[in-house]
Design a protein around this motif. Structure first.
Motif, PDB file in Angstrom:
ATOM      1  N   PRO A   8      62.407   4.943  69.714  1.00 24.18           N
ATOM      2  CA  PRO A   8      61.322   4.059  69.253  1.00 24.18           C
ATOM      3  C   PRO A   8      60.305   4.842  68.421  1.00 24.18           C
ATOM      4  CG  PRO A   8      61.016   4.600  71.556  1.00 24.18           C
ATOM      5  CD  PRO A   8      62.324   5.218  71.148  1.00 24.18           C
ATOM      6  N   ILE A   9      59.618   4.135  67.541  1.00 24.57           N
ATOM      7  CA  ILE A   9      58.596   4.743  66.691  1.00 24.57           C
ATOM      8  C   ILE A   9      57.237   4.392  67.275  1.00 24.57           C
ATOM      9  CG2 ILE A   9      57.595   4.787  64.383  1.00 24.57           C
ATOM     10  CD1 ILE A   9      60.363   3.870  63.343  1.00 24.57           C
ATOM     11  N   GLU A  10      56.446   5.415  67.585  1.00 25.49           N
ATOM     12  CA  GLU A  10      55.084   5.198  68.075  1.00 25.49           C
ATOM     13  C   GLU A  10      54.181   4.872  66.890  1.00 25.49           C
ATOM     14  OE1 GLU A  10      53.722   5.290  71.197  1.00 25.49           O
ATOM     15  OE2 GLU A  10      55.727   5.521  72.040  1.00 25.49           O
ATOM     16  N   ILE A  11      53.451   3.761  66.983  1.00 26.53           N
ATOM     17  CA  ILE A  11      52.523   3.374  65.931  1.00 26.53           C
ATOM     18  C   ILE A  11      51.127   3.819  66.357  1.00 26.53           C
ATOM     19  CG2 ILE A  11      51.567   1.463  64.613  1.00 26.53           C
ATOM     20  CD1 ILE A  11      54.180  -0.060  65.243  1.00 26.53           C
ATOM     21  N   PRO A  12      50.528   4.809  65.654  1.00 27.25           N
ATOM     22  CA  PRO A  12      49.208   5.296  66.055  1.00 27.25           C
ATOM     23  C   PRO A  12      48.113   4.264  65.777  1.00 27.25           C
ATOM     24  CG  PRO A  12      50.007   6.473  64.119  1.00 27.25           C
ATOM     25  CD  PRO A  12      51.090   5.541  64.536  1.00 27.25           C
ATOM     26  N   GLU A  46      56.591  -4.172  69.571  1.00 28.48           N
ATOM     27  CA  GLU A  46      56.046  -4.520  70.887  1.00 28.48           C
ATOM     28  C   GLU A  46      54.910  -3.553  71.195  1.00 28.48           C
ATOM     29  OE1 GLU A  46      59.302  -4.216  73.568  1.00 28.48           O
ATOM     30  OE2 GLU A  46      60.474  -5.764  72.547  1.00 28.48           O
ATOM     31  N   ASN A  48      52.452  -0.899  70.711  1.00 31.71           N
ATOM     32  CA  ASN A  48      52.346   0.164  69.713  1.00 31.71           C
ATOM     33  C   ASN A  48      53.687   0.866  69.499  1.00 31.71           C
ATOM     34  OD1 ASN A  48      52.472   1.503  72.142  1.00 31.71           O
ATOM     35  ND2 ASN A  48      50.977   3.070  71.570  1.00 31.71           N
ATOM     36  N   GLN A  49      54.791   0.165  69.781  1.00 29.23           N
ATOM     37  CA  GLN A  49      56.124   0.739  69.551  1.00 29.23           C
ATOM     38  C   GLN A  49      56.942  -0.173  68.653  1.00 29.23           C
ATOM     39  OE1 GLN A  49      58.182   1.695  73.162  1.00 29.23           O
ATOM     40  NE2 GLN A  49      57.325   3.760  73.157  1.00 29.23           N
ATOM     41  N   THR A  51      60.931  -0.731  67.237  1.00 25.55           N
ATOM     42  CA  THR A  51      62.333  -0.366  67.447  1.00 25.55           C
ATOM     43  C   THR A  51      63.194  -1.026  66.382  1.00 25.55           C
ATOM     44  OG1 THR A  51      62.605  -2.198  68.997  1.00 25.55           O
ATOM     45  CG2 THR A  51      62.137  -0.039  69.936  1.00 25.55           C
ATOM     46  N   ARG A  69      65.464   3.749  60.343  1.00 25.82           N
ATOM     47  CA  ARG A  69      64.515   4.170  61.375  1.00 25.82           C
ATOM     48  C   ARG A  69      63.758   5.408  60.903  1.00 25.82           C
ATOM     49  NH1 ARG A  69      62.603   8.485  64.154  1.00 25.82           N
ATOM     50  NH2 ARG A  69      61.680   7.837  66.100  1.00 25.82           N
ATOM     51  N   HIS A  73      59.770   5.728  60.103  1.00 22.58           N
ATOM     52  CA  HIS A  73      58.996   6.770  60.788  1.00 22.58           C
ATOM     53  C   HIS A  73      58.243   7.635  59.784  1.00 22.58           C
ATOM     54  CE1 HIS A  73      58.459  10.764  62.725  1.00 22.58           C
ATOM     55  NE2 HIS A  73      58.007   9.994  63.702  1.00 22.58           N
ATOM     56  N   SER A  80      49.379   7.827  58.300  1.00 18.57           N
ATOM     57  CA  SER A  80      48.432   8.240  59.345  1.00 18.57           C
ATOM     58  C   SER A  80      47.963   9.682  59.144  1.00 18.57           C
ATOM     59  CB  SER A  80      49.039   8.058  60.737  1.00 18.57           C
ATOM     60  OG  SER A  80      50.199   8.835  60.873  1.00 18.57           O
TER      61      SER A  80
END
Length: 184
Positions: A8-12, A46, A48-49, A51, A69, A73, A80
């Motif tokens: 999963p990609i963390e969205i800051p 979903e 802050n992630q 997918t 993906r 990313h 950011s």
């Protein structure tokens, strides 16, 4: 199963991701980027992630799963924190100066080379005494930054005998020995 695609990609905080008509748009403090993706892949956000999932295990879907993906990313990291590359000019008389979006290089040719950089790339040239000149490039678009660096490097690639040329900071150039003296 793709290990890169599954992650999963963390969205800051401060970064906004929207998906509309197979186009992913990422907005953040450093800028805005968008990428068209394959309509077969599904993107779910979903909290802050983010997918990316694929419909089947076809070879094409597996390849594109990890690719898109990674591209998304790179966009999230770019808007950011941004990307930064440092290049070093190794050689006697090699100089670099920047004025606005124009980079002027003196690389031992009979003429100076002027490169007009895209507006998304910020450039800074540093020249300190007893040190090699540095070119510092910053951008939120990783792909564009890599292309600009490759273009600058192609003007005078590092050669293996003396190591002269344009190289990335920290890059190791494989050196060759010259002619062996007195070999019979």
């Amino acid at each position: 199963m793709s290990r890169i695609g599954k992650a999963p990609i963390e969205i800051p905080a401060g970064v906004n991701v929207t998906v509309k008509d197979n186009v992913v748009t990422v907005k953040g403090p450093k800028g805005e980027l968008s990428q068209k993706i394959n309509p077969d892949l599904t993107i779910e956000i979903e909290g802050n992630q983010l997918t990316v999932s694929r419909p089947s295990d076809d070879r094409e879907h597996r390849a594109q799963h990890g690719l898109y993906r990674a591209l998304i990313h790179n966009m999230v990291v770019g808007v950011s924190t941004g990307y930064r590359k440092e290049m070093e000019l190794v050689g006697v008389g090699y100089r670099a100066t920047s004025t606005g979006q124009v980079l002027e290089l003196s690389l031992g040719y009979s003429h100076a080379i002027y490169i007009k950089l895209p507006p998304e790339v910020k450039v800074e040239a540093k020249m300190e005494r007893n040190k090699n000149p540095l070119i510092i490039l910053e951008s939120d678009d990783k792909q564009l930054l890599g292309q600009v660096c490759a273009k600058i490097r192609s003007l005078r690639k590092p050669e293996p005998y003396k190591g002269k040329g344009i190289k990335f900071v920290g890059e190791v150039i494989r050196r060759k020995s010259g002619k062996s003296a007195g070999a019979k």
